[in-house]
Design a protein around this motif. Sequence first.
Motif, PDB file in Angstrom:
ATOM      1  N   LYS A 149       0.838  -1.207   0.000  1.00 11.65           N
ATOM      2  CA  LYS A 149       0.000   0.000   0.000  1.00 11.65           C
ATOM      3  C   LYS A 149       0.870   1.252   0.000  1.00 11.65           C
ATOM      4  O   LYS A 149       0.602   2.210  -0.747  1.00 11.65           O
ATOM      5  CB  LYS A 149      -0.923  -0.005   1.224  1.00 11.65           C
ATOM      6  CG  LYS A 149      -1.848   1.189   1.332  1.00 11.65           C
ATOM      7  CD  LYS A 149      -2.955   1.153   0.311  1.00 11.65           C
ATOM      8  CE  LYS A 149      -3.984   2.228   0.574  1.00 11.65           C
ATOM      9  NZ  LYS A 149      -5.085   2.204  -0.372  1.00 11.65           N
ATOM     10  N   GLU A 150       1.929   1.256   0.788  1.00 13.81           N
ATOM     11  CA  GLU A 150       2.830   2.413   0.840  1.00 13.81           C
ATOM     12  C   GLU A 150       3.545   2.619  -0.497  1.00 13.81           C
ATOM     13  O   GLU A 150       3.687   3.755  -0.963  1.00 13.81           O
ATOM     14  CB  GLU A 150       3.845   2.249   1.977  1.00 13.81           C
ATOM     15  CG  GLU A 150       3.220   2.326   3.367  1.00 13.81           C
ATOM     16  CD  GLU A 150       4.145   1.833   4.478  1.00 13.81           C
ATOM     17  OE1 GLU A 150       3.925   2.238   5.638  1.00 13.81           O
ATOM     18  OE2 GLU A 150       5.072   1.037   4.189  1.00 13.81           O
ATOM     19  N   ARG A 151       3.985   1.524  -1.120  1.00 16.23           N
ATOM     20  CA  ARG A 151       4.639   1.634  -2.434  1.00 16.23           C
ATOM     21  C   ARG A 151       3.666   2.187  -3.474  1.00 16.23           C
ATOM     22  O   ARG A 151       4.018   3.027  -4.305  1.00 16.23           O
ATOM     23  CB  ARG A 151       5.202   0.283  -2.892  1.00 16.23           C
ATOM     24  CG  ARG A 151       6.414  -0.167  -2.112  1.00 16.23           C
ATOM     25  CD  ARG A 151       7.145  -1.314  -2.778  1.00 16.23           C
ATOM     26  NE  ARG A 151       6.344  -2.460  -3.136  1.00 16.23           N
ATOM     27  CZ  ARG A 151       6.044  -3.476  -2.313  1.00 16.23           C
ATOM     28  NH1 ARG A 151       6.481  -3.481  -1.069  1.00 16.23           N
ATOM     29  NH2 ARG A 151       5.323  -4.495  -2.747  1.00 16.23           N
ATOM     30  N   TYR A 152       2.430   1.716  -3.416  1.00 18.53           N
ATOM     31  CA  TYR A 152       1.388   2.199  -4.322  1.00 18.53           C
ATOM     32  C   TYR A 152       1.183   3.703  -4.150  1.00 18.53           C
ATOM     33  O   TYR A 152       1.165   4.458  -5.123  1.00 18.53           O
ATOM     34  CB  TYR A 152       0.080   1.435  -4.054  1.00 18.53           C
ATOM     35  CG  TYR A 152      -1.120   2.022  -4.749  1.00 18.53           C
ATOM     36  CD1 TYR A 152      -1.380   1.736  -6.087  1.00 18.53           C
ATOM     37  CD2 TYR A 152      -1.991   2.871  -4.073  1.00 18.53           C
ATOM     38  CE1 TYR A 152      -2.481   2.275  -6.726  1.00 18.53           C
ATOM     39  CE2 TYR A 152      -3.095   3.411  -4.716  1.00 18.53           C
ATOM     40  CZ  TYR A 152      -3.333   3.113  -6.030  1.00 18.53           C
ATOM     41  OH  TYR A 152      -4.413   3.656  -6.665  1.00 18.53           O
ATOM     42  N   LEU A 153       1.055   4.145  -2.906  1.00 18.88           N
ATOM     43  CA  LEU A 153       0.833   5.573  -2.633  1.00 18.88           C
ATOM     44  C   LEU A 153       2.038   6.423  -3.029  1.00 18.88           C
ATOM     45  O   LEU A 153       1.891   7.535  -3.548  1.00 18.88           O
ATOM     46  CB  LEU A 153       0.471   5.788  -1.161  1.00 18.88           C
ATOM     47  CG  LEU A 153      -0.876   5.210  -0.722  1.00 18.88           C
ATOM     48  CD1 LEU A 153      -1.055   5.319   0.795  1.00 18.88           C
ATOM     49  CD2 LEU A 153      -2.034   5.890  -1.465  1.00 18.88           C
ATOM     50  N   ARG A 179      -2.203  -8.461  -9.745  1.00 17.38           N
ATOM     51  CA  ARG A 179      -3.213  -7.540 -10.330  1.00 17.38           C
ATOM     52  C   ARG A 179      -4.372  -7.350  -9.368  1.00 17.38           C
ATOM     53  O   ARG A 179      -4.898  -6.242  -9.205  1.00 17.38           O
ATOM     54  CB  ARG A 179      -3.674  -8.116 -11.668  1.00 17.38           C
ATOM     55  CG  ARG A 179      -4.861  -7.459 -12.311  1.00 17.38           C
ATOM     56  CD  ARG A 179      -4.479  -6.173 -13.015  1.00 17.38           C
ATOM     57  NE  ARG A 179      -5.529  -5.647 -13.829  1.00 17.38           N
ATOM     58  CZ  ARG A 179      -6.603  -5.002 -13.378  1.00 17.38           C
ATOM     59  NH1 ARG A 179      -6.806  -4.834 -12.108  1.00 17.38           N
ATOM     60  NH2 ARG A 179      -7.502  -4.522 -14.222  1.00 17.38           N
ATOM     61  N   GLU A 180      -4.755  -8.420  -8.699  1.00 13.88           N
ATOM     62  CA  GLU A 180      -5.855  -8.362  -7.753  1.00 13.88           C
ATOM     63  C   GLU A 180      -5.517  -7.471  -6.545  1.00 13.88           C
ATOM     64  O   GLU A 180      -6.330  -6.676  -6.085  1.00 13.88           O
ATOM     65  CB  GLU A 180      -6.242  -9.774  -7.264  1.00 13.88           C
ATOM     66  CG  GLU A 180      -6.791 -10.676  -8.338  1.00 13.88           C
ATOM     67  CD  GLU A 180      -5.722 -11.223  -9.305  1.00 13.88           C
ATOM     68  OE1 GLU A 180      -4.531 -11.288  -8.942  1.00 13.88           O
ATOM     69  OE2 GLU A 180      -6.089 -11.556 -10.438  1.00 13.88           O
ATOM     70  N   THR A 181      -4.273  -7.615  -6.060  1.00 13.26           N
ATOM     71  CA  THR A 181      -3.837  -6.782  -4.944  1.00 13.26           C
ATOM     72  C   THR A 181      -3.832  -5.320  -5.350  1.00 13.26           C
ATOM     73  O   THR A 181      -4.266  -4.455  -4.580  1.00 13.26           O
ATOM     74  CB  THR A 181      -2.435  -7.206  -4.463  1.00 13.26           C
ATOM     75  OG1 THR A 181      -2.503  -8.572  -4.025  1.00 13.26           O
ATOM     76  CG2 THR A 181      -1.938  -6.329  -3.331  1.00 13.26           C
ATOM     77  N   LEU A 182      -3.365  -5.032  -6.558  1.00 20.49           N
ATOM     78  CA  LEU A 182      -3.379  -3.643  -7.026  1.00 20.49           C
ATOM     79  C   LEU A 182      -4.793  -3.102  -7.064  1.00 20.49           C
ATOM     80  O   LEU A 182      -5.024  -1.953  -6.669  1.00 20.49           O
ATOM     81  CB  LEU A 182      -2.724  -3.537  -8.406  1.00 20.49           C
ATOM     82  CG  LEU A 182      -2.681  -2.119  -8.999  1.00 20.49           C
ATOM     83  CD1 LEU A 182      -1.868  -1.170  -8.112  1.00 20.49           C
ATOM     84  CD2 LEU A 182      -2.127  -2.139 -10.401  1.00 20.49           C
ATOM     85  N   SER A 183      -5.744  -3.898  -7.501  1.00 17.35           N
ATOM     86  CA  SER A 183      -7.142  -3.454  -7.535  1.00 17.35           C
ATOM     87  C   SER A 183      -7.640  -3.114  -6.139  1.00 17.35           C
ATOM     88  O   SER A 183      -8.342  -2.131  -5.940  1.00 17.35           O
ATOM     89  CB  SER A 183      -8.054  -4.536  -8.164  1.00 17.35           C
ATOM     90  OG  SER A 183      -7.751  -4.665  -9.527  1.00 17.35           O
ATOM     91  N   SER A 186      -6.065   0.200  -4.974  1.00 22.11           N
ATOM     92  CA  SER A 186      -6.544   1.405  -5.648  1.00 22.11           C
ATOM     93  C   SER A 186      -8.002   1.728  -5.326  1.00 22.11           C
ATOM     94  O   SER A 186      -8.506   2.740  -5.761  1.00 22.11           O
ATOM     95  CB  SER A 186      -6.354   1.282  -7.157  1.00 22.11           C
ATOM     96  OG  SER A 186      -7.069   0.180  -7.664  1.00 22.11           O
ATOM     97  N   SER A 187      -8.658   0.864  -4.567  1.00 16.87           N
ATOM     98  CA  SER A 187     -10.081   1.144  -4.250  1.00 16.87           C
ATOM     99  C   SER A 187     -10.233   1.819  -2.912  1.00 16.87           C
ATOM    100  O   SER A 187      -9.364   2.011  -2.157  1.00 16.87           O
ATOM    101  CB  SER A 187     -10.893  -0.130  -4.285  1.00 16.87           C
ATOM    102  OG  SER A 187     -10.370  -1.088  -3.396  1.00 16.87           O
TER     103      SER A 187
END
Length: 187
Positions: A149-153, A179-183, A186-187
């Motif tokens: 989550k931190e890397r995504y943000l 891909r599922e984790t990314l979804s 991002s929600s």
Amino acid sequence: MQEKLKEHITKLVPFSNEEFGFLLSHFEHKKYKKNDFIIKEGKDVNNCYYVISGLLKLVFNDANGKQHIVSFAMEDWWESDFFAYFNQTKAKMSLQCIEDTEVYSISLKNYNKLSLEMPKMERFFLKKSHSGHIASQNRILSFLTSNAKERYLQLLQQQPLLFQRVPKTLLAAYLGVSRETLSRLSS
């Protein structure tokens, strides 16, 4: 297109029009289509690329066939398999177009020639190299110290345009998640 390269270089080091004409003569303008490979794993790496327009991905395929995205390169970025480029060895990674892409390429011979004959260009290349090293170290530290989550943000904050231009499957590979984790992230 020449103006984009000139503007990019002169942000860091000033050049006269005559000097720019000389340095431009060491570059080659190239166009690639979406999905074209600019560098293929196992092949010679003859050039480093400055992206004028488009989007690239630098990919490493591990022994199990899993694709790892090392980096994305969009407008105003430089990319290559730098180890293979500077050591004149075979590529360990592939550089592929995600979009139709235009670049200026420079051979190692011309890179070295410009660095020798134009100390300003040597300074420019050094500054770009420093920026690349810093970005690589920050990416490594992110993987060592941050959760998904931190890397995504962090990526969303640092490179928001990627989320509009890169398919989620590729973003997930870059972040080291499914891909599922990314979804879910991002929600």
